[in-house]
Design an enzyme around this catalytic site. Sequence first.
Site, PDB file in Angstrom:
ATOM      1  N   SER A 144     -17.399 -62.354  51.031  1.00  0.00           N
ATOM      2  CA  SER A 144     -18.112 -61.941  49.975  1.00  0.00           C
ATOM      3  C   SER A 144     -18.154 -60.295  50.102  1.00  0.00           C
ATOM      4  O   SER A 144     -18.106 -59.687  51.316  1.00  0.00           O
ATOM      5  CB  SER A 144     -19.444 -62.253  49.756  1.00  0.00           C
ATOM      6  OG  SER A 144     -20.053 -61.390  48.715  1.00  0.00           O
ATOM      7  N   TYR A 157     -27.857 -64.644  53.620  1.00  0.00           N
ATOM      8  CA  TYR A 157     -26.403 -64.843  52.983  1.00  0.00           C
ATOM      9  C   TYR A 157     -25.473 -63.630  53.243  1.00  0.00           C
ATOM     10  O   TYR A 157     -24.254 -63.838  53.815  1.00  0.00           O
ATOM     11  CB  TYR A 157     -26.506 -64.837  51.412  1.00  0.00           C
ATOM     12  CG  TYR A 157     -25.085 -64.687  50.687  1.00  0.00           C
ATOM     13  CD1 TYR A 157     -24.683 -66.147  50.786  1.00  0.00           C
ATOM     14  CD2 TYR A 157     -24.734 -63.689  49.988  1.00  0.00           C
ATOM     15  CE1 TYR A 157     -23.354 -66.162  49.939  1.00  0.00           C
ATOM     16  CE2 TYR A 157     -23.578 -63.898  49.507  1.00  0.00           C
ATOM     17  CZ  TYR A 157     -22.684 -65.213  49.392  1.00  0.00           C
ATOM     18  OH  TYR A 157     -21.588 -65.214  48.742  1.00  0.00           O
TER      19      TYR A 157
END
Length: 253
Positions: A144, A157
């Site tokens: 990501s 995350y």
Amino acid sequence: MSQDFSNRVAVITGAGAGIGRATARAFAFQGAAVVVADINQAAGESVVEEIRAEGGQAMFVACDVTRDEEVQALVTETVERFGRLDIAFNNAGIEIEQSKLADGEEAIFDHIMDVNVKGVWRCMKHQIPAMLAQGGGAIVNTASIAGLGAAPKMSIYSASKHAVIGLTKSAAVEYAKKGIRVNAICPAVIDTDMFRRAAESDPRKAEFVASLHPVGRLGTPEEIAAAVLYLCSDLAAFTTGVALPLDGGTTAV
């Protein structure tokens, strides 16, 4: 060199929806036999039906990437059915955190790391021996843009996606001379069903998030799929250890 995947076998985790679904369909369209792996059986089998209806070859294998025996079985069933494993797109992941670091919960930390980091590690741990046995292969892991920088209220995350990039680069170097290429993709916000559900409570959210991307819109699952296919194709034969931003210019700012 081309993106013809005829006679190649691709395994995709998290293939029941969003980026995984789009990538499974794209590989099948280009001739690959696709193994659709997902924790959601109904969603995964639906993708298999879509691929078969379009003349492609696919099968579904239920797989929870937090369970090592299921990941091992995924690779074993793939090789037993199709005789080989050429491509792996380790895409399964979760994003459940919305709190500042000091407000985080250890159970959430453990769950995110188990899926996003250990899940990718487990997949590569079993995929790589299968690829070594046949002389090579290509792996793409989903990271990501949160793995390339900070992500406020998503520190766990973000840490998990930084870890995915670390696993990717290390594996790429370890197996470069063995014919296995390992790369990662780093998407920004993509227009998936999951994002749309999250935005339902605030109709302005999608417009706001889109405005954060210099191109002024969200990415599409098909655009991410196209990048995955490139990284797994002969066109990218000299590309390994890359964490590729797919972010509409976000990380360029």
